[in-house]
Design an enzyme around this catalytic site. Structure first.
Site, PDB file in Angstrom:
ATOM      1  N   GLY A 175      12.045   2.384 -80.774  1.00  0.00           N
ATOM      2  CA  GLY A 175      11.224   1.644 -81.739  1.00  0.00           C
ATOM      3  C   GLY A 175      11.268   0.152 -81.423  1.00  0.00           C
ATOM      4  CG  ASP A 213      24.000   3.560 -81.463  1.00  0.00           C
ATOM      5  OD1 ASP A 213      24.037   4.609 -82.130  1.00  0.00           O
ATOM      6  OD2 ASP A 213      23.953   3.532 -80.221  1.00  0.00           O
ATOM      7  CB  THR A 218      21.176   9.698 -81.704  1.00  0.00           C
ATOM      8  OG1 THR A 218      21.404   8.563 -80.872  1.00  0.00           O
ATOM      9  CG2 THR A 218      20.299   9.294 -82.872  1.00  0.00           C
ATOM     10  NE  ARG A 278      31.654   3.835 -97.870  1.00  0.00           N
ATOM     11  CZ  ARG A 278      30.935   2.861 -98.423  1.00  0.00           C
ATOM     12  NH1 ARG A 278      31.270   2.367 -99.602  1.00  0.00           N
ATOM     13  NH2 ARG A 278      29.893   2.346 -97.794  1.00  0.00           N
ATOM     14  CE1 TYR A 326      14.102  14.849 -81.154  1.00  0.00           C
ATOM     15  CE2 TYR A 326      13.029  16.985 -81.070  1.00  0.00           C
ATOM     16  CZ  TYR A 326      13.149  15.732 -81.634  1.00  0.00           C
ATOM     17  OH  TYR A 326      12.323  15.363 -82.675  1.00  0.00           O
ATOM     18  CB  THR A 374       3.786  13.484 -87.343  1.00  0.00           C
ATOM     19  OG1 THR A 374       4.281  14.617 -88.046  1.00  0.00           O
ATOM     20  CG2 THR A 374       3.111  12.541 -88.321  1.00  0.00           C
TER      21      THR A 374
HETATM   22  P1  NAD Z   1      10.402   7.118 -82.787  1.00  0.00           P
HETATM   23  O1  NAD Z   1      11.034   7.268 -81.460  1.00  0.00           O
HETATM   24  O2  NAD Z   1       9.193   6.266 -82.895  1.00  0.00           O
HETATM   25  O3  NAD Z   1      11.449   6.614 -83.872  1.00  0.00           O
HETATM   26  C1  NAD Z   1      12.831   6.865 -83.812  1.00  0.00           C
HETATM   27  C2  NAD Z   1      13.562   5.573 -84.128  1.00  0.00           C
HETATM   28  O4  NAD Z   1      14.982   5.813 -84.112  1.00  0.00           O
HETATM   29  C3  NAD Z   1      13.282   4.478 -83.099  1.00  0.00           C
HETATM   30  O5  NAD Z   1      12.942   3.279 -83.750  1.00  0.00           O
HETATM   31  C4  NAD Z   1      14.609   4.357 -82.346  1.00  0.00           C
HETATM   32  O6  NAD Z   1      14.820   3.061 -81.820  1.00  0.00           O
HETATM   33  C5  NAD Z   1      15.604   4.733 -83.428  1.00  0.00           C
HETATM   34  N1  NAD Z   1      16.906   5.219 -82.903  1.00  0.00           N
HETATM   35  C6  NAD Z   1      17.103   6.097 -81.903  1.00  0.00           C
HETATM   36  N2  NAD Z   1      18.420   6.295 -81.724  1.00  0.00           N
HETATM   37  C7  NAD Z   1      19.051   5.525 -82.646  1.00  0.00           C
HETATM   38  C8  NAD Z   1      20.410   5.292 -82.951  1.00  0.00           C
HETATM   39  N3  NAD Z   1      21.399   5.908 -82.272  1.00  0.00           N
HETATM   40  N4  NAD Z   1      20.723   4.418 -83.931  1.00  0.00           N
HETATM   41  C9  NAD Z   1      19.732   3.781 -84.612  1.00  0.00           C
HETATM   42  N5  NAD Z   1      18.419   3.958 -84.375  1.00  0.00           N
HETATM   43  C10 NAD Z   1      18.096   4.831 -83.385  1.00  0.00           C
HETATM   44  O7  NAD Z   1      10.070   8.602 -83.310  1.00  0.00           O
HETATM   45  P2  NAD Z   1       9.347   9.093 -84.641  1.00  0.00           P
HETATM   46  O8  NAD Z   1       8.171   9.884 -84.225  1.00  0.00           O
HETATM   47  O9  NAD Z   1       9.156   7.986 -85.587  1.00  0.00           O
HETATM   48  O10 NAD Z   1      10.424  10.123 -85.201  1.00  0.00           O
HETATM   49  C11 NAD Z   1      11.253   9.814 -86.298  1.00  0.00           C
HETATM   50  C12 NAD Z   1      12.126  11.020 -86.624  1.00  0.00           C
HETATM   51  O11 NAD Z   1      11.300  12.137 -86.958  1.00  0.00           O
HETATM   52  C13 NAD Z   1      13.017  11.473 -85.461  1.00  0.00           C
HETATM   53  O12 NAD Z   1      14.273  11.862 -85.979  1.00  0.00           O
HETATM   54  C14 NAD Z   1      12.286  12.663 -84.901  1.00  0.00           C
HETATM   55  O13 NAD Z   1      13.170  13.576 -84.305  1.00  0.00           O
HETATM   56  C15 NAD Z   1      11.639  13.243 -86.148  1.00  0.00           C
HETATM   57  N6  NAD Z   1      10.435  14.017 -85.806  1.00  0.00           N
HETATM   58  C16 NAD Z   1       9.277  13.390 -85.459  1.00  0.00           C
HETATM   59  C17 NAD Z   1       8.155  14.132 -85.109  1.00  0.00           C
HETATM   60  C18 NAD Z   1       6.852  13.497 -84.724  1.00  0.00           C
HETATM   61  O14 NAD Z   1       5.940  14.194 -84.344  1.00  0.00           O
HETATM   62  N7  NAD Z   1       6.684  12.185 -84.836  1.00  0.00           N
HETATM   63  C19 NAD Z   1       8.231  15.544 -85.103  1.00  0.00           C
HETATM   64  C20 NAD Z   1       9.442  16.151 -85.423  1.00  0.00           C
HETATM   65  C21 NAD Z   1      10.536  15.379 -85.791  1.00  0.00           C
HETATM   66  N1  UDP Z   2      31.409   6.716 -92.501  1.00  0.00           N
HETATM   67  C1  UDP Z   2      30.495   5.691 -92.398  1.00  0.00           C
HETATM   68  N2  UDP Z   2      30.205   4.956 -93.524  1.00  0.00           N
HETATM   69  C2  UDP Z   2      30.799   5.194 -94.714  1.00  0.00           C
HETATM   70  C3  UDP Z   2      31.720   6.263 -94.806  1.00  0.00           C
HETATM   71  C4  UDP Z   2      32.002   7.011 -93.670  1.00  0.00           C
HETATM   72  O1  UDP Z   2      29.912   5.426 -91.346  1.00  0.00           O
HETATM   73  O2  UDP Z   2      30.491   4.487 -95.676  1.00  0.00           O
HETATM   74  C5  UDP Z   2      31.709   7.502 -91.312  1.00  0.00           C
HETATM   75  C6  UDP Z   2      33.184   7.502 -90.989  1.00  0.00           C
HETATM   76  O3  UDP Z   2      33.404   6.600 -89.929  1.00  0.00           O
HETATM   77  C7  UDP Z   2      33.486   8.923 -90.569  1.00  0.00           C
HETATM   78  C8  UDP Z   2      32.219   9.706 -90.861  1.00  0.00           C
HETATM   79  O4  UDP Z   2      31.362   8.843 -91.579  1.00  0.00           O
HETATM   80  O5  UDP Z   2      33.715   8.994 -89.196  1.00  0.00           O
HETATM   81  C9  UDP Z   2      32.456  10.941 -91.676  1.00  0.00           C
HETATM   82  O6  UDP Z   2      33.045  10.563 -92.896  1.00  0.00           O
HETATM   83  P1  UDP Z   2      33.843  11.607 -93.755  1.00  0.00           P
HETATM   84  O7  UDP Z   2      34.368  10.891 -94.954  1.00  0.00           O
HETATM   85  O8  UDP Z   2      33.030  12.799 -94.025  1.00  0.00           O
HETATM   86  O9  UDP Z   2      34.981  12.124 -92.796  1.00  0.00           O
HETATM   87  P2  UDP Z   2      36.374  11.478 -92.380  1.00  0.00           P
HETATM   88  O10 UDP Z   2      36.306   9.997 -92.621  1.00  0.00           O
HETATM   89  O11 UDP Z   2      37.337  12.168 -93.235  1.00  0.00           O
HETATM   90  O12 UDP Z   2      36.450  11.828 -90.938  1.00  0.00           O
END
Ligand code: NAD
Ligand code: UDP
Ligand code: UDP
Length: 328
Positions: A45, A65, A99, A113, A152, A182
């Site tokens: 994105g 992330d 992811t 939480r 995926y 979509t």
């Molecule tokens: P997109 O790639 O445009 O959007 C996904 C967004 O997630 C991007 O902005 C990307 O930068 C961000 N992202 C990826 N990894 C990340 C991470 N680790 N941490 C934070 N942000 C992260 O795709 P989209 O079409 O907008 O899809 C959105 C959601 O809907 C996705 O989960 C996708 O699997 C799901 N989906 C979409 C479609 C479709 O047709 N558009 C169909 C089925 C499912």
């Molecule tokens: N976590 C987070 N934000 C929060 C609370 C939890 O990102 O506000 C993360 C946390 O780092 C953990 C994961 O979510 O690894 C799962 O949390 P959970 O409480 O279910 O499990 P635990 O902490 O017991 O592993």
């Protein structure tokens, strides 16, 4: 003691909020009077998608992330973060699985939480290359666990498992949506998905790249319909968790889509046949009876009018009014 949350606007986290669907969802939530926290690592994105919202005091953008923990205070979470186009999710497949899986664990931990309701954007890919047609939610799918699409498909399947285990084990309020293809404005011109590819190619007069013979089918939902369904699902009764199919049941072959795009753009493009990617599903169409019954929802925008709106958008982008690089 006054519960400040009653007095204040509902705080909603959208992960993947700078993506195609996420940016439309953020807009819709702002219009509905929510405080929106958009989290994105900009993997697929862009800031451009949300630039027009940055001046809004009820909108906040965080580069983050979701495979790393996130500590914020919110009432609802829409978990959309994940690259959705095969070329993007296959570029760094290990990150794609992280992811979906680590990201889901973190967002579920956060929801636990702060006692937030959490919605997962799952996918029709959980059905793989399906033997049941149209696909209903009780079909378990036919997915290759070791192929190029597996990062995926299996990542999303594992995320669904996590959602239901957090629900059963920790009483989390969950909603799982299985989204079918979509399309619409704000898809990236180089996104690689079929609708954006064909429109961009047709506008430029470049060959329309049909993979295989183009006899495979997909069902295409216009973005506004899909966003409406997501918001309805979040607002549905607590006992309704899904999984629920969200998509447009109109089914078209890829060749039919190519012809329609050529016709609507008045393009001189010819068809170029390229090899079919591995594990490309042969047919896909949602059975949306559950969404109709529980959400009172069904798509309203037919393919042709959705394509017209999307074509107008890409004509602007490619005409230089947009900000994207366009070599597809
Ligand atoms: P997109 O790639 O445009 O959007 C996904 C967004 O997630 C991007 O902005 C990307 O930068 C961000 N992202 C990826 N990894 C990340 C991470 N680790 N941490 C934070 N942000 C992260 O795709 P989209 O079409 O907008 O899809 C959105 C959601 O809907 C996705 O989960 C996708 O699997 C799901 N989906 C979409 C479609 C479709 O047709 N558009 C169909 C089925 C499912
Ligand atoms: N976590 C987070 N934000 C929060 C609370 C939890 O990102 O506000 C993360 C946390 O780092 C953990 C994961 O979510 O690894 C799962 O949390 P959970 O409480 O279910 O499990 P635990 O902490 O017991 O592993
Ligand atoms: N497709 C195609 N030409 C393209 C892009 C995609 O023929 O330029 C085909 C692809 O093989 C698949 C369908 O269109 O059968 C939908 O592809 P997309 O990547 O949009 O989504 P998904 O395969 O995930 O449904």
């Amino acid at each position: 003691m006054v519960d400040m949350r009653v007095a204040n606007r509902k705080r909603v986290l959208v992960t993947g909020g700078a993506g195609f669907l996420g940016s439309h969802l953020c807009e819709r939530l702002l219009n509905d009077g929510r405080d929106v926290l958009c989290v994105d690592n900009f993997y697929s994105g862009t800031r451009d998608n949300v630039a027009h919202m940055l001046g809004n005091p009820h909108f906040e953008l965080i580069r983050h992330d979701i495979t790393f923990p996130l500590y914020v205070e919110v009432d609802e979470i829409y978990n959309l973060a994940c690259p959705a186009s095969p070329i993007h999710y296959q570029r760094d497949p290990v990150q794609t699985t992280k992811t979906s899986v680590h990201g889901a664990i973190n967002m579920l931990g956060l929801a636990k939480r702060v006692k937030a309701k959490i919605l997962q954007a799952s996918t029709s890919e959980v059905y793989g290359d399906p033997e049941m047609h149209p696909q209903r939610e009780d079909y378990w799918g036919r997915v290759n666990p070791v192929g190029l699409r597996s990062c995926y498909d299996e990542g999303k399947r594992c995320a669904e498992t996590l959602f239901f285990d957090y629900h059963r084990q920790h009483n989390l309020q969950i909603k799982v949506a299985r989204l079918f293809n979509t399309y619409g404005p704000r898809m990236h011109p180089n996104d690689g998905r079929v609708v954006s590819n064909f429109i961009v190619q047709a506008i430029k007069g470049a060959p329309i790249t049909v993979y295989g013979r183009g006899s495979q089918t997909r069902s295409f939902c216009y973005v506004d319909d899909l966003i409406d369904a997501l918001v309805r699902l979040m607002g549905s009764p607590d006992e309704f968790t899904g999984p629920v199919n969200l998509g447009n049941p109109g089914e078209f072959t890829i060749m039919e889509l190519a012809s329609k795009v050529i016709e609507l753009t008045n393009s001189s493009s010819r068809i170029e046949y390229l090899p079919l990617p591995q594990d490309d599903p042969v047919q896909r169409r949602p059975d949306i009876a559950l969404a109709q019954a529980t959400l009172g929802w069904q798509p309203t925008i037919p393919l042709e009018s959705g394509l017209r709106k999307t074509i107008l958008y890409f004509e602007k982008v490619l005409g230089g009014e947009g900000k994207f690089s366009t070599d597809v």
